[in-house]
Design a protein around this motif. Structure first.
Motif, PDB file in Angstrom:
ATOM      1  N   GLU A  45       4.288  -5.757   8.997  1.00  0.00           N
ATOM      2  CA  GLU A  45       3.888  -7.315   8.682  1.00  0.00           C
ATOM      3  C   GLU A  45       3.819  -8.258   9.832  1.00  0.00           C
ATOM      4  OE1 GLU A  45       6.618 -10.831   6.579  1.00  0.00           O
ATOM      5  OE2 GLU A  45       7.446  -8.746   6.602  1.00  0.00           O
ATOM      6  N   ASN A  46       4.517  -7.920  10.817  1.00  0.00           N
ATOM      7  CA  ASN A  46       3.999  -8.911  12.056  1.00  0.00           C
ATOM      8  C   ASN A  46       2.820  -8.867  12.256  1.00  0.00           C
ATOM      9  OD1 ASN A  46       6.688 -10.049  11.822  1.00  0.00           O
ATOM     10  ND2 ASN A  46       7.428  -8.545  13.675  1.00  0.00           N
ATOM     11  N   ARG A  47       2.105  -7.571  12.590  1.00  0.00           N
ATOM     12  CA  ARG A  47       0.809  -7.338  12.835  1.00  0.00           C
ATOM     13  C   ARG A  47      -0.500  -7.591  11.573  1.00  0.00           C
ATOM     14  NH1 ARG A  47       0.034  -4.114  17.255  1.00  0.00           N
ATOM     15  NH2 ARG A  47      -2.191  -4.642  17.210  1.00  0.00           N
ATOM     16  N   LEU A  48       0.112  -7.622  10.589  1.00  0.00           N
ATOM     17  CA  LEU A  48      -0.914  -7.915   9.520  1.00  0.00           C
ATOM     18  C   LEU A  48      -1.091  -9.213   9.440  1.00  0.00           C
ATOM     19  CD1 LEU A  48      -0.275  -5.323   6.552  1.00  0.00           C
ATOM     20  CD2 LEU A  48      -2.009  -5.076   8.091  1.00  0.00           C
ATOM     21  N   ARG A  49      -0.026 -10.091   9.526  1.00  0.00           N
ATOM     22  CA  ARG A  49      -0.367 -11.681   9.208  1.00  0.00           C
ATOM     23  C   ARG A  49      -1.587 -12.138  10.130  1.00  0.00           C
ATOM     24  NH1 ARG A  49       3.610 -14.500   6.684  1.00  0.00           N
ATOM     25  NH2 ARG A  49       5.296 -13.460   5.825  1.00  0.00           N
ATOM     26  N   PRO A  50      -1.589 -11.805  11.322  1.00  0.00           N
ATOM     27  CA  PRO A  50      -2.775 -12.374  11.993  1.00  0.00           C
ATOM     28  C   PRO A  50      -4.155 -11.864  11.391  1.00  0.00           C
ATOM     29  CG  PRO A  50      -1.294 -11.737  13.617  1.00  0.00           C
ATOM     30  CD  PRO A  50      -0.802 -11.199  12.137  1.00  0.00           C
ATOM     31  N   PHE A  51      -4.283 -10.673  11.120  1.00  0.00           N
ATOM     32  CA  PHE A  51      -5.415 -10.232  10.602  1.00  0.00           C
ATOM     33  C   PHE A  51      -5.698 -10.953   9.118  1.00  0.00           C
ATOM     34  CE2 PHE A  51      -4.403  -6.345  13.270  1.00  0.00           C
ATOM     35  CZ  PHE A  51      -5.707  -6.126  13.609  1.00  0.00           C
ATOM     36  N   ILE A  52      -4.795 -11.156   8.353  1.00  0.00           N
ATOM     37  CA  ILE A  52      -5.019 -11.930   7.041  1.00  0.00           C
ATOM     38  C   ILE A  52      -5.394 -13.150   7.228  1.00  0.00           C
ATOM     39  CG2 ILE A  52      -3.934 -12.569   5.008  1.00  0.00           C
ATOM     40  CD1 ILE A  52      -2.073 -10.153   5.336  1.00  0.00           C
ATOM     41  N   GLU A  53      -4.956 -13.934   8.206  1.00  0.00           N
ATOM     42  CA  GLU A  53      -4.985 -15.393   8.559  1.00  0.00           C
ATOM     43  C   GLU A  53      -6.475 -15.508   9.135  1.00  0.00           C
ATOM     44  OE1 GLU A  53      -1.641 -16.521  11.022  1.00  0.00           O
ATOM     45  OE2 GLU A  53      -0.417 -16.454   9.313  1.00  0.00           O
ATOM     46  N   GLU A  54      -6.861 -14.294   9.799  1.00  0.00           N
ATOM     47  CA  GLU A  54      -8.262 -14.426  10.316  1.00  0.00           C
ATOM     48  C   GLU A  54      -9.581 -13.893   9.364  1.00  0.00           C
ATOM     49  OE1 GLU A  54      -9.598 -15.697  13.304  1.00  0.00           O
ATOM     50  OE2 GLU A  54      -7.537 -16.830  12.984  1.00  0.00           O
ATOM     51  N   GLY A  55      -9.135 -13.503   8.171  1.00  0.00           N
ATOM     52  CA  GLY A  55     -10.148 -13.128   7.163  1.00  0.00           C
ATOM     53  C   GLY A  55      -9.776 -11.771   6.647  1.00  0.00           C
ATOM     54  N   GLU A  57      -9.132  -9.234   4.116  1.00  0.00           N
ATOM     55  CA  GLU A  57      -9.093  -9.296   2.554  1.00  0.00           C
ATOM     56  C   GLU A  57      -8.377  -7.897   1.924  1.00  0.00           C
ATOM     57  OE1 GLU A  57     -12.272 -10.760   0.389  1.00  0.00           O
ATOM     58  OE2 GLU A  57     -12.568 -12.493   1.904  1.00  0.00           O
ATOM     59  N   TRP A  58      -8.755  -6.928   2.503  1.00  0.00           N
ATOM     60  CA  TRP A  58      -8.312  -5.598   1.966  1.00  0.00           C
ATOM     61  C   TRP A  58      -7.694  -4.695   3.113  1.00  0.00           C
ATOM     62  CZ3 TRP A  58      -8.726  -3.501  -3.060  1.00  0.00           C
ATOM     63  CH2 TRP A  58      -9.678  -4.145  -3.583  1.00  0.00           C
ATOM     64  N   ILE A  59      -6.581  -4.318   2.627  1.00  0.00           N
ATOM     65  CA  ILE A  59      -5.594  -3.342   3.433  1.00  0.00           C
ATOM     66  C   ILE A  59      -6.110  -1.852   2.444  1.00  0.00           C
ATOM     67  CG2 ILE A  59      -3.333  -2.612   4.210  1.00  0.00           C
ATOM     68  CD1 ILE A  59      -4.445  -5.307   5.362  1.00  0.00           C
ATOM     69  N   ILE A  60      -6.379  -0.860   3.238  1.00  0.00           N
ATOM     70  CA  ILE A  60      -6.878   0.400   2.956  1.00  0.00           C
ATOM     71  C   ILE A  60      -5.560   1.336   3.429  1.00  0.00           C
ATOM     72  CG2 ILE A  60      -8.643   2.005   2.416  1.00  0.00           C
ATOM     73  CD1 ILE A  60      -9.379  -0.818   1.818  1.00  0.00           C
ATOM     74  N   THR A  61      -5.200   2.538   2.673  1.00  0.00           N
ATOM     75  CA  THR A  61      -4.449   3.596   2.934  1.00  0.00           C
ATOM     76  C   THR A  61      -4.888   4.772   2.126  1.00  0.00           C
ATOM     77  OG1 THR A  61      -2.568   3.707   1.610  1.00  0.00           O
ATOM     78  CG2 THR A  61      -2.422   1.939   3.390  1.00  0.00           C
ATOM     79  N   VAL A  74       4.420  -3.538   2.181  1.00  0.00           N
ATOM     80  CA  VAL A  74       4.277  -4.688   3.096  1.00  0.00           C
ATOM     81  C   VAL A  74       3.339  -5.551   2.479  1.00  0.00           C
ATOM     82  CG1 VAL A  74       3.731  -5.712   5.131  1.00  0.00           C
ATOM     83  CG2 VAL A  74       5.268  -3.958   5.157  1.00  0.00           C
ATOM     84  N   VAL A  75       2.329  -4.905   2.293  1.00  0.00           N
ATOM     85  CA  VAL A  75       1.265  -5.874   1.362  1.00  0.00           C
ATOM     86  C   VAL A  75       1.622  -6.315  -0.049  1.00  0.00           C
ATOM     87  CG1 VAL A  75      -1.171  -5.646   0.452  1.00  0.00           C
ATOM     88  CG2 VAL A  75      -0.686  -4.468   2.554  1.00  0.00           C
ATOM     89  N   PHE A  76       2.509  -5.469  -0.676  1.00  0.00           N
ATOM     90  CA  PHE A  76       2.784  -6.081  -2.169  1.00  0.00           C
ATOM     91  C   PHE A  76       3.803  -7.252  -1.677  1.00  0.00           C
ATOM     92  CE2 PHE A  76       2.908  -1.565  -3.395  1.00  0.00           C
ATOM     93  CZ  PHE A  76       1.415  -1.476  -3.689  1.00  0.00           C
ATOM     94  N   SER A  77       4.717  -7.307  -0.769  1.00  0.00           N
ATOM     95  CA  SER A  77       5.709  -8.188  -0.198  1.00  0.00           C
ATOM     96  C   SER A  77       4.798  -9.604   0.101  1.00  0.00           C
ATOM     97  CB  SER A  77       6.572  -7.949   0.808  1.00  0.00           C
ATOM     98  OG  SER A  77       7.197  -9.047   1.149  1.00  0.00           O
ATOM     99  N   LEU A  78       3.612  -9.454   0.951  1.00  0.00           N
ATOM    100  CA  LEU A  78       2.889 -10.491   1.317  1.00  0.00           C
ATOM    101  C   LEU A  78       2.080 -11.241   0.415  1.00  0.00           C
ATOM    102  CD1 LEU A  78       1.618  -9.142   4.923  1.00  0.00           C
ATOM    103  CD2 LEU A  78       3.231 -11.019   4.748  1.00  0.00           C
ATOM    104  N   LYS A  79       1.516 -10.253  -0.598  1.00  0.00           N
ATOM    105  CA  LYS A  79       0.975 -10.846  -1.744  1.00  0.00           C
ATOM    106  C   LYS A  79       1.994 -11.837  -2.368  1.00  0.00           C
ATOM    107  CE  LYS A  79      -1.796  -8.758  -4.350  1.00  0.00           C
ATOM    108  NZ  LYS A  79      -2.877  -7.973  -4.939  1.00  0.00           N
ATOM    109  N   GLU A  80       3.072 -11.259  -2.641  1.00  0.00           N
ATOM    110  CA  GLU A  80       4.117 -12.205  -3.498  1.00  0.00           C
ATOM    111  C   GLU A  80       4.325 -13.721  -2.937  1.00  0.00           C
ATOM    112  OE1 GLU A  80       7.353  -9.914  -4.551  1.00  0.00           O
ATOM    113  OE2 GLU A  80       6.193  -8.527  -5.898  1.00  0.00           O
ATOM    114  N   TYR A  83       0.332 -14.368   0.822  1.00  0.00           N
ATOM    115  CA  TYR A  83      -1.004 -14.600   0.614  1.00  0.00           C
ATOM    116  C   TYR A  83      -1.611 -13.576  -0.588  1.00  0.00           C
ATOM    117  CZ  TYR A  83      -0.327 -14.846   5.824  1.00  0.00           C
ATOM    118  OH  TYR A  83       0.205 -15.255   6.877  1.00  0.00           O
ATOM    119  N   PRO A  84      -1.561 -14.471  -1.648  1.00  0.00           N
ATOM    120  CA  PRO A  84      -1.806 -13.639  -2.733  1.00  0.00           C
ATOM    121  C   PRO A  84      -3.318 -13.310  -3.011  1.00  0.00           C
ATOM    122  CG  PRO A  84      -1.835 -16.003  -3.111  1.00  0.00           C
ATOM    123  CD  PRO A  84      -1.374 -15.810  -1.784  1.00  0.00           C
TER     124      PRO A  84
END
Length: 194
Positions: A45-55, A57-61, A74-80, A83-84
């Motif tokens: 989560e700590n690492r994803l936040r800066p990526f999301i804030e800089e643009g 949109e898609w996290i892939i696994t 983590v993505v589900f939590s961040l969406k809620e 970062y919807p």
């Protein structure tokens, strides 16, 4: 101002980010309730936040057990919570990836698939040969802008195949080190102490 560690080699924001790392058993984790899962998720989560804030949109696994499924959580939590707009794609290497997993793992996987924004198997066939896994690595790296990976160079394991593919394709690799996870543990314990 853009943060340099969330940009691709051309200096553009990473639109789609492949997140991977060790399988749970490679980390010595055999239960979802293991305390290490909490710290790995918090670090992701700590690492994803800066990526999301800089643009981003898609996290892939690919949805494999361990870091990839925890990243989905983590993505589900961040969406809620914050970062919807972000989206999660789970692209398994072949149909029935979960067929030999324990029942509880299959149920968690099915729930994660149901919550994902996009799900599609790379190979429309069941497992036939190891080449499907290599194809999955190359396919996912090729179709994303960068790789975020929990990896320790002193402890090789399954993430090495993604890393090799990313290096061969010239994609940026962002490492989460074991020391970073340990720092998350220390910070969490310090916060609890206060």
């Amino acid at each position: 101002m853009s943060l340099p560690y969330v940009l691709n080699k051309e200096g553009r924001a990473i639109h789609s980010l492949l997140v991977t790392g060790y399988k749970a058993h490679e980390l010595g984790i055999f239960q979802e309730s293991h305390q290490g899962v909490h710290y790995v998720k918090k670090t992701i989560e700590n690492r994803l936040r800066p990526f999301i804030e800089e643009g981003t949109e898609w996290i892939i696994t690919s949805g494999q057990l361990g870091v990839e499924q925890w990243a989905a959580d983590v993505v589900f939590s961040l969406k809620e919570t914050a970062y919807p707009h972000i989206k999660l794609a789970i692209l398994p290497p072949f149909e029935g990836q979960e067929a030999n997993w324990a029942q509880a793992a299959q149920e968690r996987y099915a729930a994660r698939l149901a919550m994902a924004d996009f799900v599609e198997c790379i190979s429309k066939r069941p497992y036939e040969h190891v080449g499907q896994l290599r194809q999955k690595n190359d396919f996912l790296v090729q179709r994303t802008d960068g790789l975020l990976v929990l990896y320790d160079e002193e402890k090789q394991g399954s993430p090495l195949y993604y890393i090799a593919s990313a290096k061969a394709q010239g994609k940026p690799i962002f490492y989460i080190s074991p020391e970073e996870v340990e720092e998350t543990v220390r910070q969490d314990q310090y916060d609890d102490f206060l």
